[in-house]
Design a protein around this motif. Structure first.
Motif, PDB file in Angstrom:
ATOM      1  N   ARG A  68     -42.441  17.776   8.058  1.00 47.54           N
ATOM      2  CA  ARG A  68     -43.655  18.217   7.371  1.00 47.54           C
ATOM      3  C   ARG A  68     -43.320  19.344   6.393  1.00 47.54           C
ATOM      4  NH1 ARG A  68     -49.438  19.684  10.067  1.00 47.54           N
ATOM      5  NH2 ARG A  68     -49.228  17.513  10.646  1.00 47.54           N
ATOM      6  N   ARG A  69     -42.461  20.258   6.809  1.00 41.27           N
ATOM      7  CA  ARG A  69     -42.040  21.344   5.913  1.00 41.27           C
ATOM      8  C   ARG A  69     -41.264  20.805   4.720  1.00 41.27           C
ATOM      9  NH1 ARG A  69     -38.973  25.443   9.498  1.00 41.27           N
ATOM     10  NH2 ARG A  69     -38.623  23.603  10.756  1.00 41.27           N
ATOM     11  N   MET A  70     -40.433  19.795   4.948  1.00 43.48           N
ATOM     12  CA  MET A  70     -39.662  19.222   3.846  1.00 43.48           C
ATOM     13  C   MET A  70     -40.562  18.544   2.823  1.00 43.48           C
ATOM     14  SD  MET A  70     -36.628  20.122   4.117  1.00 43.48           S
ATOM     15  CE  MET A  70     -36.058  19.176   2.743  1.00 43.48           C
TER      16      MET A  70
ATOM     17  N   LEU B 253     -41.081  19.634  -1.104  1.00 45.87           N
ATOM     18  CA  LEU B 253     -40.941  18.759  -2.273  1.00 45.87           C
ATOM     19  C   LEU B 253     -42.199  18.787  -3.138  1.00 45.87           C
ATOM     20  CD1 LEU B 253     -39.096  15.737  -0.643  1.00 45.87           C
ATOM     21  CD2 LEU B 253     -38.139  17.482  -2.183  1.00 45.87           C
ATOM     22  N   TYR B 254     -43.360  18.780  -2.508  1.00 43.80           N
ATOM     23  CA  TYR B 254     -44.618  18.872  -3.235  1.00 43.80           C
ATOM     24  C   TYR B 254     -44.718  20.229  -3.936  1.00 43.80           C
ATOM     25  CZ  TYR B 254     -49.717  18.574  -3.955  1.00 43.80           C
ATOM     26  OH  TYR B 254     -50.983  18.556  -4.478  1.00 43.80           O
TER      27      TYR B 254
ATOM     28  N   LEU C 283     -28.635  25.628   2.589  1.00 43.33           N
ATOM     29  CA  LEU C 283     -28.495  26.580   3.680  1.00 43.33           C
ATOM     30  C   LEU C 283     -29.814  26.873   4.418  1.00 43.33           C
ATOM     31  CD1 LEU C 283     -26.688  28.526   5.297  1.00 43.33           C
ATOM     32  CD2 LEU C 283     -27.202  30.261   3.559  1.00 43.33           C
ATOM     33  N   PRO C 284     -30.924  27.166   3.729  1.00 45.90           N
ATOM     34  CA  PRO C 284     -32.166  27.431   4.467  1.00 45.90           C
ATOM     35  C   PRO C 284     -32.623  26.248   5.322  1.00 45.90           C
ATOM     36  CG  PRO C 284     -32.382  28.140   2.198  1.00 45.90           C
ATOM     37  CD  PRO C 284     -31.099  27.379   2.295  1.00 45.90           C
ATOM     38  N   PHE C 285     -32.398  25.030   4.846  1.00 46.61           N
ATOM     39  CA  PHE C 285     -32.826  23.849   5.590  1.00 46.61           C
ATOM     40  C   PHE C 285     -31.928  23.602   6.790  1.00 46.61           C
ATOM     41  CE2 PHE C 285     -33.727  23.206   1.034  1.00 46.61           C
ATOM     42  CZ  PHE C 285     -35.103  23.358   1.098  1.00 46.61           C
ATOM     43  N   LEU C 286     -30.624  23.797   6.608  1.00 51.20           N
ATOM     44  CA  LEU C 286     -29.700  23.664   7.728  1.00 51.20           C
ATOM     45  C   LEU C 286     -29.942  24.760   8.760  1.00 51.20           C
ATOM     46  CD1 LEU C 286     -26.450  22.801   5.743  1.00 51.20           C
ATOM     47  CD2 LEU C 286     -27.928  21.239   7.026  1.00 51.20           C
ATOM     48  N   TRP C 287     -30.272  25.941   8.273  1.00 54.64           N
ATOM     49  CA  TRP C 287     -30.572  27.056   9.160  1.00 54.64           C
ATOM     50  C   TRP C 287     -31.733  26.677  10.090  1.00 54.64           C
ATOM     51  CZ3 TRP C 287     -28.381  31.914   9.743  1.00 54.64           C
ATOM     52  CH2 TRP C 287     -29.101  32.804  10.548  1.00 54.64           C
TER      53      TRP C 287
ATOM     54  N   ARG D  84     -51.726  23.582   1.910  1.00 55.71           N
ATOM     55  CA  ARG D  84     -53.063  23.091   2.264  1.00 55.71           C
ATOM     56  C   ARG D  84     -53.039  21.590   2.481  1.00 55.71           C
ATOM     57  NH1 ARG D  84     -57.542  26.351  -1.306  1.00 55.71           N
ATOM     58  NH2 ARG D  84     -56.801  28.408  -0.690  1.00 55.71           N
ATOM     59  N   THR D  85     -52.346  20.889   1.602  1.00 52.07           N
ATOM     60  CA  THR D  85     -52.274  19.434   1.710  1.00 52.07           C
ATOM     61  C   THR D  85     -51.613  19.013   3.014  1.00 52.07           C
ATOM     62  OG1 THR D  85     -52.128  19.265  -0.693  1.00 52.07           O
ATOM     63  CG2 THR D  85     -51.402  17.350   0.580  1.00 52.07           C
ATOM     64  N   TRP D  86     -50.555  19.702   3.406  1.00 54.66           N
ATOM     65  CA  TRP D  86     -49.808  19.355   4.608  1.00 54.66           C
ATOM     66  C   TRP D  86     -50.247  20.156   5.835  1.00 54.66           C
ATOM     67  CZ3 TRP D  86     -46.956  15.175   5.220  1.00 54.66           C
ATOM     68  CH2 TRP D  86     -46.583  14.484   4.071  1.00 54.66           C
ATOM     69  N   ARG D  87     -51.361  20.883   5.711  1.00 56.71           N
ATOM     70  CA  ARG D  87     -51.933  21.670   6.808  1.00 56.71           C
ATOM     71  C   ARG D  87     -50.910  22.626   7.417  1.00 56.71           C
ATOM     72  NH1 ARG D  87     -53.650  17.819  10.809  1.00 56.71           N
ATOM     73  NH2 ARG D  87     -53.954  19.652  12.073  1.00 56.71           N
TER      74      ARG D  87
END
Length: 174
Positions: free
Chosen positions: A12-14, A18-19, A144-148, A85-88
Motif C-alpha cells: 500500500r505504501r509503494m 508511485l501515485y 535504501l528507504p524501501f529496503l530499510w 488520502r486515496t490509499w487511506r
C-alpha cells in the motif's frame, strides 16, 4: 481524524509512493515552468539559455526544491497528501500527534538525499560509461528507504525512522 492502530502494509505504501511521485512531478514541472517563464521575461533569452547561467540555474533549482518542500510540508503537517488520502494512509509522529517542522524537514531531507541524485546520473551515464558505476550506486541509495522498511522491526521507511514518524491506516471516509 480517528486512525486505526495498524501500520500500513508495504505494498500500500509503494502504490501510494508511485501515485505521490506522479503528483510531485506535476508540482515540480509547474514550478519549473514558472521559473523558466520568469527567466525568459527578465533576460529576454530563450529558456534553453537557462543552463548556461550558473546563478539562474542555481536559483531555478532552489525555487523548484522550495516549492517541492512547501507542497510536502503543507500535506504532511495536515497528515495526508492526496495520494495518502486515496490509499487511506495517515502520517503522524511516533506518539500519534501531528508533524512539526522538524519532522517535516528531516523526512524531506532524507527522501531528497535518497531519490534526487539517481535520475541525473543515469542521464549522464548513458553518454559516459565511466559514470555507470556511480549511477548504480545511486540507484542503490534510491532503494535504501524501501529496503530499510523490509528489515525494520516496525516496517518503517528510513525517512520515517529518522524523522520519528509513522504511517498508519486511516478509516474510510463517510
Amino acid at each position: 481524524m480517528k486512525i486505526t492502530t495498524g501500520p500500513v502494509g508495504w505494498w500500500r505504501r509503494m502504490f501510494a509512493f508511485l501515485y505521490e511521485l506522479l503528483l510531485l512531478i506535476a508540482v515540480v514541472l509547474l514550478a519549473g515552468g514558472i521559473s523558466q517563464g520568469v527567466f525568459q521575461l527578465l533576460t529576454g533569452l530563450p529558456v534553453t539559455a537557462l543552463t548556461g547561467h550558473l546563478v539562474a540555474s542555481t536559483l531555478h533549482f532552489i525555487w523548484v526544491m522550495s516549492v517541492a518542500f512547501a507542497y510536502c510540508a503543507w500535506c504532511w503537517r495536515g497528515g495526508q497528501t492526496l495520494a495518502m488520502r486515496t490509499w487511506r494512509i495517515c502520517l503522524v509522529k511516533s506518539d500519534g500527534s501531528s508533524l512539526g517542522w522538524r519532522e517535516v524537514a528531516i523526512r524531506f531531507s532524507v527522501v531528497t538525499l535518497c531519490t534526487l541524485p539517481c535520475a541525473p546520473f543515469w542521464i549522464f551515464a548513458r553518454h559516459h560509461a565511466d559514470l555507470r558505476i556511480v549511477a548504480w550506486l545511486l540507484t542503490g541509495l534510491f532503494f535504501l528507504p524501501f529496503l530499510w522498511a523490509l528489515l525494520d522491526k516496525e516496517r518503517r521507511f528510513l525517512h520515517d525512522r529518522l524523522a520519528g514518524t509513522q504511517l498508519l491506516i486511516a478509516p474510510p471516509r463517510v
